[in-house]
Every structure is written in C-alpha cells, then in structure tokens.
Design a protein around this motif. Sequence first.
Motif, PDB file in Angstrom:
ATOM      1  N   VAL A 158       0.723  -1.024   0.109  1.00  0.00           N
ATOM      2  CA  VAL A 158      -0.212   0.174  -0.116  1.00  0.00           C
ATOM      3  C   VAL A 158       0.720   1.139   0.107  1.00  0.00           C
TER       4      VAL A 158
ATOM      5  N   GLN B  45      -8.500  -3.100   0.346  1.00  0.00           N
ATOM      6  CA  GLN B  45      -7.689  -3.970   0.725  1.00  0.00           C
ATOM      7  C   GLN B  45      -8.109  -4.990   1.847  1.00  0.00           C
TER       8      GLN B  45
ATOM      9  N   PRO C 227      -8.814   3.198  -1.360  1.00  0.00           N
ATOM     10  CA  PRO C 227      -8.030   2.146  -1.175  1.00  0.00           C
ATOM     11  C   PRO C 227      -9.049   0.813  -0.928  1.00  0.00           C
TER      12      PRO C 227
ATOM     13  N   SER D 203      -4.948   0.171   6.032  1.00  0.00           N
ATOM     14  CA  SER D 203      -4.500   0.376   4.691  1.00  0.00           C
ATOM     15  C   SER D 203      -4.898   1.983   4.566  1.00  0.00           C
TER      16      SER D 203
END
Length: 308
Positions: A71, A92, A90, A97
Amino acid sequence: MGSIYAGLLASAGHDVWAIDRWAEHVEAIRRRGLRVEGASGDRTAWPRATSDPAEAGVVDLVVIATKATDVEGAARAALPLVGPETVVLPIQNGLGSADRVAAILGEEGVAIGVVSGFGASVVGPGHVHHHGFELVRLGERRGPVTPRIERVAEVWREAGFSVRTYDDVDQLVWEKLICNVTYSGVCAVLDRPIGEVIADPGAWTVASRCGEEAFQVATARGISLGFDDASAYVRDFGLKIPGARPSMLLDLMAGRRCEIDFINGAIPRAGQEVGVEAPFNEAITALVKARESAGRAPSLESARPEAD
C-alpha cells in the motif's frame, strides 16, 4: 481485482487508466485490450494502460487495489494522480490500509472501499477472470456518507457493480475482516479452497473460531455489526465462493510475502487493546509465518480463483 475494476469501469464508458508495474500486462492491454470474463460476462475493454502514473496525470478517482503489504509504495506512486478534488479509494483486505494511504496522500481525499463475494485470477497478460460479483461497500474514513461518496458509488453502479454506502466505516471494514480472518490463514495452512474448509469438521472448527474471535474483538471495541451469529455469517459468505482459494494461499504458492499481519495477525493486537484474547488467530498467524519463512510452497496444478 484491480484489472476487474479497470475493465468493467472502462467498459461502462469511463475514461480509465490501468496502472501496473507488470510490463507484459500493460503491453497486452495496449495491444489487445483487457479481457474480463466470469460472473459479469465476457468482454474486452480498452482502458489506457501504463507503468508510469505521471503519464495519466491528475484524475477524479484513484483506486488502490494492491495487497496490503504494497500500500505505501502504491500511494507514493499515485502522487502524480492526485489533485485537490481527487478521491482516493484504497481497497485492501485487513486493517489499516486507508490510514497508511492518508499519511502519504493527505487526510481529506481518502475514503474506504471494501469488496466481498469476489474471486479473481489472472489468466495471462491482458486477461482476467472472476467468480462472484456480490458487493462493493463505500464510506468516508470519518463521518457519514457524503455527496462525493454517492457520486463515486454511482460510477461503480454504472459499471454493473452492486454498491452500498455506509455511514459507519468501521462496520464495513470489520464485516469483511471477519470473513477474511475465517478463511485466509486456515486455507493457507491447509492448502485447501474455502468449500473444503467448510466441509471438514476439524478445519471448520479452527476457521470458525478465528472468525468468532474477530467478532468478539469488534464487539468489545463497540463496533456495530449487521449480524449476531458470526459462524453463520462467515459460513454463508464462504458457500458463495466454495472453489476460491484466498489470496494468502496463492501468495504462499507463488513464494510471495503474504498479508497475514494485516488479517489474522491484526486480531490479537486489536484484542489486546480491549482485553480480548485471540489464541486461534495467534496460532494460525504463527503457522502461516512458519510456512512463509520455510518457503515450502505446494505446486500450483491449475489457475485458482483468488477470494476477496
């Protein structure tokens, strides 16, 4: 998963850049388009593709679809894409993250995405496949749903995704995390797809206890969840993608660093803050790390879907 997003968003008519450091993949997309097949159908989309984010310039929406371990690198690479009005999303597995992305790209622009009920694999350069097409969940890192999140949600809906927006981002993160915790480590240790773990009484005992521990930690942290029976919830989730092998298992097979510290390994740490022990997750984390350090990866007989 990033290629699934890029292909379907481009197919819906949006101006999409697929940015990847895998040069062969980028070149194949440029020459032949990006083929996406599976639960959403079979199509060839034509996103623009590059390994240099600066070529794309400032965009409206940045989707970071790397592993949790990558990341920070992806966020730093995305700096040329981000302007004052850019939303950074993001997506994830695991915890933390979005906070790590915000530390690099700024607090104001970062939202959170969580997907569930997908299983994706790369067939070859420029060609991806996915099982499942269930749900994309979106929310702000802090506070209720905003107009910008609703605009982002509508973009995904136009591409055929089922989307829900959430006022409580902790709920959407932890509901997905509880599922990941149940299957990721156990499937990785046993080298079995999700359906076989559910069907085996011994394996299911360990997997379901991992999920229940995560549920107990979330409850102790005051997080509101949309279910009361963790075992039933994760079982229903797994039965939708029984043939999928979690990405953690595929990482071990390929000799790559896996995300155990952000998934099963995150539960004991989070539990310690609220006085809840998580021995099953501690044990699974240790076993995955032992396999990872030993480098004993079983042979991959055929392409298997990656669960997300």
